[in-house]
Design a protein around this motif. Structure first.
Motif, PDB file in Angstrom:
ATOM      1  N   UNK A 184      64.046  53.581  33.742  1.00 40.10           N
ATOM      2  CA  UNK A 184      64.125  53.117  35.125  1.00 40.10           C
ATOM      3  C   UNK A 184      62.741  53.090  35.780  1.00 40.10           C
ATOM      4  N   UNK A 185      61.800  53.815  35.190  1.00 40.50           N
ATOM      5  CA  UNK A 185      60.437  53.810  35.727  1.00 40.50           C
ATOM      6  C   UNK A 185      59.792  52.432  35.595  1.00 40.50           C
ATOM      7  N   UNK A 186      60.295  51.621  34.661  1.00 39.34           N
ATOM      8  CA  UNK A 186      59.742  50.288  34.452  1.00 39.34           C
ATOM      9  C   UNK A 186      58.504  50.320  33.566  1.00 39.34           C
ATOM     10  N   UNK A 187      58.282  49.218  32.861  1.00 36.80           N
ATOM     11  CA  UNK A 187      57.112  49.119  31.983  1.00 36.80           C
ATOM     12  C   UNK A 187      55.904  48.649  32.796  1.00 36.80           C
ATOM     13  N   UNK A 188      54.821  49.374  32.708  1.00 40.29           N
ATOM     14  CA  UNK A 188      53.608  48.980  33.414  1.00 40.29           C
ATOM     15  C   UNK A 188      53.031  47.719  32.765  1.00 40.29           C
ATOM     16  N   UNK A 189      52.493  46.831  33.561  1.00 41.59           N
ATOM     17  CA  UNK A 189      51.978  45.576  33.025  1.00 41.59           C
ATOM     18  C   UNK A 189      50.458  45.609  32.888  1.00 41.59           C
ATOM     19  N   UNK A 190      49.904  44.560  32.298  1.00 35.05           N
ATOM     20  CA  UNK A 190      48.456  44.541  32.044  1.00 35.05           C
ATOM     21  C   UNK A 190      47.652  44.588  33.336  1.00 35.05           C
ATOM     22  N   UNK A 191      48.192  44.020  34.425  1.00 33.12           N
ATOM     23  CA  UNK A 191      47.467  44.037  35.692  1.00 33.12           C
ATOM     24  C   UNK A 191      47.288  45.450  36.232  1.00 33.12           C
ATOM     25  N   UNK A 192      48.138  46.377  35.773  1.00 32.00           N
ATOM     26  CA  UNK A 192      48.042  47.758  36.232  1.00 32.00           C
ATOM     27  C   UNK A 192      47.162  48.622  35.336  1.00 32.00           C
ATOM     28  N   UNK A 195      41.596  47.228  32.526  1.00 31.93           N
ATOM     29  CA  UNK A 195      40.402  47.064  33.357  1.00 31.93           C
ATOM     30  C   UNK A 195      39.476  46.100  32.627  1.00 31.93           C
ATOM     31  N   UNK A 196      38.942  45.105  33.338  1.00 36.29           N
ATOM     32  CA  UNK A 196      38.208  44.016  32.685  1.00 36.29           C
ATOM     33  C   UNK A 196      36.753  43.995  33.135  1.00 36.29           C
ATOM     34  N   UNK A 197      35.879  44.419  32.215  1.00 37.09           N
ATOM     35  CA  UNK A 197      34.450  44.390  32.481  1.00 37.09           C
ATOM     36  C   UNK A 197      33.935  45.573  33.254  1.00 37.09           C
ATOM     37  N   UNK A 198      34.758  46.151  34.132  1.00 36.64           N
ATOM     38  CA  UNK A 198      34.361  47.307  34.937  1.00 36.64           C
ATOM     39  C   UNK A 198      35.641  47.983  35.414  1.00 36.64           C
ATOM     40  N   UNK A 199      35.633  49.307  35.460  1.00 37.05           N
ATOM     41  CA  UNK A 199      36.826  50.040  35.862  1.00 37.05           C
ATOM     42  C   UNK A 199      37.252  49.604  37.266  1.00 37.05           C
ATOM     43  N   UNK A 200      38.529  49.296  37.399  1.00 38.70           N
ATOM     44  CA  UNK A 200      39.057  48.860  38.678  1.00 38.70           C
ATOM     45  C   UNK A 200      39.166  47.365  38.806  1.00 38.70           C
ATOM     46  N   UNK A 201      38.551  46.622  37.872  1.00 43.35           N
ATOM     47  CA  UNK A 201      38.637  45.166  37.839  1.00 43.35           C
ATOM     48  C   UNK A 201      39.843  44.773  37.004  1.00 43.35           C
ATOM     49  N   UNK A 202      40.928  44.333  37.628  1.00 49.98           N
ATOM     50  CA  UNK A 202      42.163  44.061  36.898  1.00 49.98           C
ATOM     51  C   UNK A 202      42.441  42.579  36.683  1.00 49.98           C
ATOM     52  N   UNK A 203      41.663  41.719  37.320  1.00 46.44           N
ATOM     53  CA  UNK A 203      41.950  40.296  37.217  1.00 46.44           C
ATOM     54  C   UNK A 203      41.401  39.708  35.938  1.00 46.44           C
ATOM     55  N   UNK A 204      42.194  38.873  35.276  1.00 37.72           N
ATOM     56  CA  UNK A 204      41.776  38.235  34.022  1.00 37.72           C
ATOM     57  C   UNK A 204      40.766  37.137  34.314  1.00 37.72           C
TER      58      UNK A 204
END
Length: 204
Positions: A184-192, A195-204
């Motif tokens: 029920x917690x749900x599966x976390x997705x890649x956007x969560x 991190x892309x290129x730098x920690x906190x950067x989630x956008x592809x």
């Protein structure tokens, strides 16, 4: 089965048909595929103990003794699994391998390691087994015994010192079971989580 389907269908199964054993050739494919997992320095510091029939009952006689009431329900289903595979990690295999001339860590100091790869690699071997189980049309659950029962299990099955039990697989033909309420917690997705290129950067 296509690999993507194996990944999608893999889940922990907690109830099994006790009247349908795992065929010997399937058991061996599960084990052999696990041995294709990567390991640091090709150390292969893992070991597996299979339990079937009366040997499986010896396991449960120890591990399920005085079980916590909240676990009794799912233990009932797991105990029906005809095959148990206990997975062990062997740290000394890694320390010995990396003390060899081509690696050079002759002091065998664990501080050289960014993580305990003996556990990491054994876990990857278990995952390959889980995927093989799905590909064979069976079900499995990976779980650990109560920590206070491990010493008794070692004595019962003659496990030597230096091998750490990281958990075990219950394997068999699926029977109807309840899905884990944790889902029920749900599966976390890649956007969560990515991190892309730098920690906190989630956008592809």
């Amino acid at each position: 089965m296509e690999f993507s389907e194996v990944v999608r269908r893999r889940r922990m199964v907690r109830n099994f048909d006790p009247d349908r054993p795992v065929p010997a050739e399937v058991r061996e494919r599960i084990l052999e595929n696990g041995l294709h997992a990567p390991s640091g320095g090709f150390s292969q510091g893992w070991a597996f103990l299979t339990l079937e029939g009366d040997d499986r009952e010896r396991y449960w006689g120890i591990a399920a003794a005085d079980a916590d009431e909240k676990y009794v329900g799912w233990l009932t289903g797991l105990r029906r699994a005809p095959l148990l595979i206990l997975a062990f990690a062997h740290k000394d295999a890694y320390l010995d391998r990396y003390a060899e001339a081509d690696k050079g860590w002759t002091d065998r100091d664990e501080s050289h390691w960014t993580a305990p790869y003996w556990y990491v690699d054994t876990g990857m071997a278990v995952l390959l087994m889980l995927q093989t189980v799905v590909d064979e049309g069976l079900g499995a659950c990976f779980f650990g015994p109560p920590a206070d029962k491990v010493a008794k299990l070692y004595d019962e099955f003659g496990v030597p010192a230096g091998f750490d039990l990281i958990g075990l697989l219950a394997v068999g033909h699926r029977a109807p079971d309840k899905r884990s309420p944790s889902l029920k917690r749900g599966r976390r997705n890649t956007a969560e989580v990515v991190h892309r290129g730098h920690w906190g950067n989630h956008l592809a």
